[in-house]
Design an enzyme around this catalytic site. Structure first.
Site, PDB file in Angstrom:
ATOM      1  N   LYS A  78     -16.707  -6.456   0.350  1.00 10.24           N
ATOM      2  CA  LYS A  78     -16.264  -5.427   1.292  1.00 10.24           C
ATOM      3  C   LYS A  78     -17.426  -4.533   1.713  1.00 10.24           C
ATOM      4  CE  LYS A  78     -13.189  -3.624  -1.548  1.00 10.24           C
ATOM      5  NZ  LYS A  78     -12.378  -2.760  -2.449  1.00 10.24           N
ATOM      6  N   CYS A 120     -10.642   4.111  -6.213  1.00  8.72           N
ATOM      7  CA  CYS A 120     -10.133   4.251  -4.839  1.00  8.72           C
ATOM      8  C   CYS A 120      -9.938   5.707  -4.433  1.00  8.72           C
ATOM      9  CB  CYS A 120      -8.840   3.480  -4.679  1.00  8.72           C
ATOM     10  SG  CYS A 120      -9.062   1.711  -4.945  1.00  8.72           S
ATOM     11  N   CYS A 167      -7.601   2.938 -12.299  1.00  4.78           N
ATOM     12  CA  CYS A 167      -8.527   1.979 -12.920  1.00  4.78           C
ATOM     13  C   CYS A 167      -9.933   2.333 -12.441  1.00  4.78           C
ATOM     14  CB  CYS A 167      -8.142   0.539 -12.549  1.00  4.78           C
ATOM     15  SG  CYS A 167      -8.772  -0.012 -10.953  1.00  4.78           S
ATOM     16  N   CYS A 196      -0.129  -1.679  -7.146  1.00  9.35           N
ATOM     17  CA  CYS A 196      -1.506  -2.146  -7.269  1.00  9.35           C
ATOM     18  C   CYS A 196      -1.647  -3.112  -8.441  1.00  9.35           C
ATOM     19  CB  CYS A 196      -2.452  -0.962  -7.456  1.00  9.35           C
ATOM     20  SG  CYS A 196      -4.150  -1.547  -7.643  1.00  9.35           S
ATOM     21  N   CYS A 246      -5.158   7.819  -6.383  1.00  7.23           N
ATOM     22  CA  CYS A 246      -4.994   6.515  -5.729  1.00  7.23           C
ATOM     23  C   CYS A 246      -3.545   6.053  -5.875  1.00  7.23           C
ATOM     24  CB  CYS A 246      -5.941   5.497  -6.341  1.00  7.23           C
ATOM     25  SG  CYS A 246      -5.426   4.991  -7.987  1.00  7.23           S
ATOM     26  N   ARG A 294     -14.831  -2.402   6.863  1.00 12.26           N
ATOM     27  CA  ARG A 294     -13.466  -1.851   6.812  1.00 12.26           C
ATOM     28  C   ARG A 294     -13.298  -0.688   7.789  1.00 12.26           C
ATOM     29  NH1 ARG A 294     -11.089  -2.897   1.724  1.00 12.26           N
ATOM     30  NH2 ARG A 294     -11.789  -4.917   0.984  1.00 12.26           N
ATOM     31  N   ARG A 329      -2.200  -2.605   5.713  1.00 13.74           N
ATOM     32  CA  ARG A 329      -3.079  -1.443   5.957  1.00 13.74           C
ATOM     33  C   ARG A 329      -3.538  -1.467   7.413  1.00 13.74           C
ATOM     34  NH1 ARG A 329      -8.064  -1.589   2.033  1.00 13.74           N
ATOM     35  NH2 ARG A 329      -6.553  -0.960   0.459  1.00 13.74           N
ATOM     36  N   LYS A 353     -18.273  -0.626   3.771  1.00 12.40           N
ATOM     37  CA  LYS A 353     -17.644   0.603   4.257  1.00 12.40           C
ATOM     38  C   LYS A 353     -18.645   1.533   4.928  1.00 12.40           C
ATOM     39  CE  LYS A 353     -14.075   0.312   0.798  1.00 12.40           C
ATOM     40  NZ  LYS A 353     -13.408   0.934  -0.351  1.00 12.40           N
TER      41      LYS A 353
HETATM   42 FE1  SRM Z   1      -9.394   0.546  -3.030  1.00 15.63          FE
HETATM   43  C1  SRM Z   1      -8.948  -2.503  -4.401  1.00 15.63           C
HETATM   44  C2  SRM Z   1      -6.098   0.908  -2.632  1.00 15.63           C
HETATM   45  C3  SRM Z   1      -9.974   3.186  -1.006  1.00 15.63           C
HETATM   46  C4  SRM Z   1     -12.600   0.753  -4.217  1.00 15.63           C
HETATM   47  N1  SRM Z   1      -7.796  -0.643  -3.391  1.00 15.63           N
HETATM   48  C5  SRM Z   1      -7.823  -1.903  -3.934  1.00 15.63           C
HETATM   49  C6  SRM Z   1      -6.437  -2.552  -3.885  1.00 15.63           C
HETATM   50  C7  SRM Z   1      -6.323  -3.322  -2.603  1.00 15.63           C
HETATM   51  C8  SRM Z   1      -6.055  -3.388  -5.120  1.00 15.63           C
HETATM   52  C9  SRM Z   1      -6.332  -4.867  -5.091  1.00 15.63           C
HETATM   53  O1  SRM Z   1      -7.460  -5.296  -4.799  1.00 15.63           O
HETATM   54  O2  SRM Z   1      -5.417  -5.615  -5.416  1.00 15.63           O
HETATM   55  C10 SRM Z   1      -5.568  -1.267  -3.867  1.00 15.63           C
HETATM   56  C11 SRM Z   1      -4.182  -1.409  -3.243  1.00 15.63           C
HETATM   57  C12 SRM Z   1      -3.212  -0.482  -3.944  1.00 15.63           C
HETATM   58  C13 SRM Z   1      -1.891  -0.405  -3.290  1.00 15.63           C
HETATM   59  O3  SRM Z   1      -0.889  -0.797  -3.926  1.00 15.63           O
HETATM   60  O4  SRM Z   1      -1.799   0.096  -2.164  1.00 15.63           O
HETATM   61  C14 SRM Z   1      -6.514  -0.278  -3.238  1.00 15.63           C
HETATM   62  N2  SRM Z   1      -8.245   1.716  -1.923  1.00 15.63           N
HETATM   63  C15 SRM Z   1      -6.900   1.785  -1.973  1.00 15.63           C
HETATM   64  C16 SRM Z   1      -6.376   2.985  -1.222  1.00 15.63           C
HETATM   65  C17 SRM Z   1      -5.035   2.769  -0.559  1.00 15.63           C
HETATM   66  C18 SRM Z   1      -6.349   4.152  -2.210  1.00 15.63           C
HETATM   67  C19 SRM Z   1      -5.564   5.369  -1.810  1.00 15.63           C
HETATM   68  O5  SRM Z   1      -4.851   5.843  -2.694  1.00 15.63           O
HETATM   69  O6  SRM Z   1      -5.676   5.865  -0.698  1.00 15.63           O
HETATM   70  C20 SRM Z   1      -7.555   3.223  -0.262  1.00 15.63           C
HETATM   71  C21 SRM Z   1      -7.445   2.443   1.014  1.00 15.63           C
HETATM   72  C22 SRM Z   1      -8.586   2.744   1.919  1.00 15.63           C
HETATM   73  C23 SRM Z   1      -8.465   2.146   3.298  1.00 15.63           C
HETATM   74  O7  SRM Z   1      -7.666   2.654   4.084  1.00 15.63           O
HETATM   75  O8  SRM Z   1      -9.223   1.220   3.602  1.00 15.63           O
HETATM   76  C24 SRM Z   1      -8.695   2.681  -1.094  1.00 15.63           C
HETATM   77  N3  SRM Z   1     -11.011   1.691  -2.613  1.00 15.63           N
HETATM   78  C25 SRM Z   1     -11.008   2.819  -1.846  1.00 15.63           C
HETATM   79  C26 SRM Z   1     -12.205   3.575  -2.048  1.00 15.63           C
HETATM   80  C27 SRM Z   1     -12.532   4.915  -1.423  1.00 15.63           C
HETATM   81  C28 SRM Z   1     -13.210   4.773  -0.101  1.00 15.63           C
HETATM   82  O9  SRM Z   1     -13.361   3.682   0.437  1.00 15.63           O
HETATM   83  O10 SRM Z   1     -13.629   5.808   0.419  1.00 15.63           O
HETATM   84  C29 SRM Z   1     -12.954   2.884  -2.981  1.00 15.63           C
HETATM   85  C30 SRM Z   1     -14.304   3.336  -3.585  1.00 15.63           C
HETATM   86  C31 SRM Z   1     -15.438   3.151  -2.652  1.00 15.63           C
HETATM   87  C32 SRM Z   1     -16.006   1.774  -2.765  1.00 15.63           C
HETATM   88  O11 SRM Z   1     -15.491   0.862  -2.114  1.00 15.63           O
HETATM   89  O12 SRM Z   1     -16.952   1.594  -3.551  1.00 15.63           O
HETATM   90  C33 SRM Z   1     -12.195   1.697  -3.321  1.00 15.63           C
HETATM   91  N4  SRM Z   1     -10.588  -0.716  -4.083  1.00 15.63           N
HETATM   92  C34 SRM Z   1     -11.847  -0.413  -4.524  1.00 15.63           C
HETATM   93  C35 SRM Z   1     -12.314  -1.483  -5.362  1.00 15.63           C
HETATM   94  C36 SRM Z   1     -13.686  -1.553  -6.085  1.00 15.63           C
HETATM   95  C37 SRM Z   1     -14.736  -2.143  -5.209  1.00 15.63           C
HETATM   96  C38 SRM Z   1     -16.012  -2.408  -5.961  1.00 15.63           C
HETATM   97  O13 SRM Z   1     -17.075  -2.329  -5.361  1.00 15.63           O
HETATM   98  O14 SRM Z   1     -15.975  -2.724  -7.142  1.00 15.63           O
HETATM   99  C39 SRM Z   1     -11.259  -2.441  -5.421  1.00 15.63           C
HETATM  100  C40 SRM Z   1     -11.241  -3.763  -6.200  1.00 15.63           C
HETATM  101  C41 SRM Z   1     -12.048  -4.841  -5.545  1.00 15.63           C
HETATM  102  O15 SRM Z   1     -12.518  -4.714  -4.430  1.00 15.63           O
HETATM  103  O16 SRM Z   1     -12.202  -5.856  -6.211  1.00 15.63           O
HETATM  104  C42 SRM Z   1     -10.192  -1.906  -4.624  1.00 15.63           C
HETATM  105 FE1  SF4 Z   2      -5.486   0.227  -7.781  1.00 14.74          FE
HETATM  106 FE2  SF4 Z   2      -7.546   0.895  -9.267  1.00 14.74          FE
HETATM  107 FE3  SF4 Z   2      -7.632   1.299  -6.645  1.00 14.74          FE
HETATM  108 FE4  SF4 Z   2      -6.092   2.803  -8.107  1.00 14.74          FE
HETATM  109  S1  SF4 Z   2      -8.316   2.705  -8.284  1.00 14.74           S
HETATM  110  S2  SF4 Z   2      -5.472   1.786  -6.181  1.00 14.74           S
HETATM  111  S3  SF4 Z   2      -5.402   1.420  -9.688  1.00 14.74           S
HETATM  112  S4  SF4 Z   2      -7.543  -0.673  -7.626  1.00 14.74           S
END
Ligand code: SRM
Ligand code: SF4
Length: 560
Positions: A202, A472, A468, A429, A423, A140, A71, A204
């Protein structure tokens, strides 16, 4: 991984070095050691495996088909055409499934195998883009309003956001040693802002410019809402404690919208930003990882305590919030002329995925555009793309290239289809429970058919799918959201507003597509018959009292 072990690995990593280099050199496996997988995240990469063939490989007694997601760190999602061409070449050489624009204005590459990880990182850096701190328990990629309508102001806000992003970068040289073969230092550089165990979780940051809430600012740990007075930037309302992630069936975890902490002047952004980060560093929950985000720190300690900490650490007195009003979240599509006579085009990129297929040669098309474009590109926080800063005389040429490669087709679809988010989810993922990106088109066709049947096919309704509950695609801010529970099954959430200021609520749990459509059908029918002029679907559901009660812990942010 137990939370204490994550803290131990961070502390023992010698400034995020771990044994990543040994893991990379090990020819026996396509994976890294467990502890190095964690360290690698801070360098902007995740180890993954192809889940489509996981079971087949397990039966054949083969290790999973490991690969890496990388990323970028691209604050505000700004890149030049030269960088675009380089990233495109990297995607074509080392990755699978093209370029993927994320919901935080970054690019992701999927499917990079271990032996290509270092060359890929080097190639990204050669394009003058890095991946440091794109993942991990640090600040981030900083999200910034992508709307080019207010360009002078937007530029100021973007520069402040980029400066804050730079200020909050980890201090370690590990990234440059491991990937760029720079001179080795002892590993005791120290982290003046983060300390030896970085943040508990993390972190943001988002900058929004009303009336557009394209960054969903209240979903961010730390938000800056620009306050514009007499056409100039007066300062920002600072918000803290937003976050989307939750765990199914665990009431201790929940999505939460941020609280507005107070107003600050533009010159205080860095001091206040750093104070929020260090307060979270010191008070965030390091014993229970699922409760470690800033939103829980604030709920545990109280907003007044947190404001006091921020004021004490920054030396800035926060003033009462100033008036602001968001008109909508999401992106504004199509051509826009800026104050200076230059043009900007926001393109719809479904699920942010840019690749070539027989009927959609999108990667090739954007490569052709990048070859002739003299302005820049801007990724939006809704997975879309702005081709920015086009001279009037070059507009027709770019338009023709886009049309030729089918890149304008998605702009001609319905509002529902243009605005939806999904997402990544399967197959990369590791946390996915149900499909999202790969299910988007099909789900949209079916919901669109429902809207059409009830005569509201052109109505803008925000639909978001996450594989899930981590959220995201920020699904809890969707007027309709599908949150993955199991293959083919989702929780149906409804009733968010159109401005990113009200969360939706759980309407039906763990249901199939047929059940989702059956549940939506009567709601859409009533909306079609009973809505007031200009009333959005989520607002109607609330007014008509069709939503389940708001969960006790969920907060709502009201415009000041
Ligand atoms: Fe996310 C984890 C993809 C934005 C909340 N996110 C992941 C992981 C890395 C899975 C993992 O931990 O193994 C995913 C990788 C999937 C893949 O195969 O690419 C993933 N997140 C993404 C992306 C690529 C989604 C997308 O379709 O665009 C976004 C990348 C953003 C970036 O460029 O940095 C992405 N993730 C978000 C957002 C939205 C935002 O930031 O505006 C959220 C919700 C906001 C937040 O953080 O509360 C988000 N991602 C999570 C979480 C839950 C965090 C939590 O507080 O519980 C996880 C899981 C974790 O951190 O344990 C996670
Ligand atoms: Fe993966 Fe869940 Fe984030 Fe979708 S919402 S990219 S399934 S961690």
């Amino acid at each position: 991984m137990a939370s204490h072990s994550v803290e131990d690995i961070k502390r023992d990593s010698r400034g995020l070095r771990g044994t990543v280099e040994d893991s990379l050199a090990d020819p026996v496996t396509g994976a890294l050691r467990d502890s190095d997988q964690l360290v690698l995240k801070y360098h902007g990469s995740y180890q993954q495996d192809d889940r489509d063939i996981r079971e087949e490989r397990r039966r054949a007694k083969l290790e999973p088909a490991h690969s890496f997601m990388i990323r970028t760190r691209t604050p505000g999602g700004v890149i030049t055409p030269e960088q675009w061409l380089k990233l495109d070449a990297i995607a074509t050489t080392y990755a699978e499934r093209g370029l993927r624009i994320t919901t935080r204005q970054a690019f992701q590459f999927h499917g990079v195998i271990k032996r290509d990880l270092k060359p890929t990182m080097q190639a990204i850096n050669a394009s003058l883009i890095d991946t440091l701190a794109a993942c991990g328990d640090v600040n981030r990629n900083v999200a910034v309003a992508a709307n080019p309508l207010l360009s002078a102001l937007h530029d100021t806000v973007y520069r402040q956001a980029a400066a804050l992003s730079e200020h909050l970068l980890p201090n370690t040289r590990a990234y440059y040693e491991i990937w760029l073969d720079e001179e080795r230092v002892a590993g005791d550089e120290g982290e003046p802002i983060y300390g030896p165990t970085y943040l508990p979780r993390k972190f943001k940051i988002g900058f929004a410019i009303p009336p557009h809430n394209d960054v969903d600012v209240f979903s961010q740990d730390l938000g800056f809402v620009a306050v514009v007075e007499d056409g100039a930037l007066a300062g920002y309302n600072v918000s803290v404690g937003g976050g989307m992630g939750s765990t199914h069936g665990d009431a201790e975890t929940y999505p939460r919208l941020a609280d507005v902490l107070g107003f600050i002047f533009p010159q205080d952004v860095i001091r206040v930003g750093e104070a929020v980060v260090t307060a979270q560093r010191d008070f965030g929950n390091r014993a229970t990882r699922k409760r470690a985000r800033l939103k829980y720190t604030i709920d545990e300690h109280g907003i007044d305590f947190f404001r006091g900490e921020v004021e004490r650490r920054s030396g800035v007195s926060l003033q009462p919030p100033r008036a602001f009003e968001f008109a909508h979240s999401g992106d504004r599509f199509g051509w826009v002329e800026a104050d200076n006579g230059r043009w900007h085009l926001t393109l719809r990129i479904p699920a942010g995925r840019i690749q070539d297929s027989a009927d959609r040669p999108h990667l090739t098309g954007l490569r052709e555009v990048a070859r002739v474009h003299r302005g820049h590109f801007r990724m939006t926080p809704n997975q879309n793309l702005v081709i920015a800063d086009i001279a009037p005389e070059r507009r027709a040429g770019i338009d023709a290239l886009l049309r030729q490669h089918g890149l304008l087709d998605a702009l001609g679809t319905s509002a529902l289809k243009r605005e939806a988010l999904a997402c990544v989810s399967m197959p990369t993922c590791g946390l996915a429970m149900a499909e999202a990106e790969r299910y988007l088109d099909e789900a949209l066709d079916k919901v669109q058919a429902l809207l059409d049947r009830h005569g509201v096919g052109e109505q803008s309704i925000l639909l978001r799918i996450s594989g899930c509950p981590n959220g995201c695609s920020r699904p809890y801010l969707g007027e309709i959201a599908l949150v993955g529970k199991a293959p083919g099954r989702y929780n149906l959430m409804i009733g968010a507003d159109h401005r990113g200021q009200r969360l939706n609520r759980l309407y039906r749990e763990n249901i199939t597509e047929a059940e989702i459509l059956a549940a939506l059908d009567p709601l859409i029918a009533r909306y079609a018959g009973e809505r007031q002029p200009g009333e959005h679907f989520g607002d109607y559901l609330l007014r008509a009292d069709l939503l389940p009660p708001e969960p006790a812990l969920v907060r709502r942010v009201l415009a000041a």
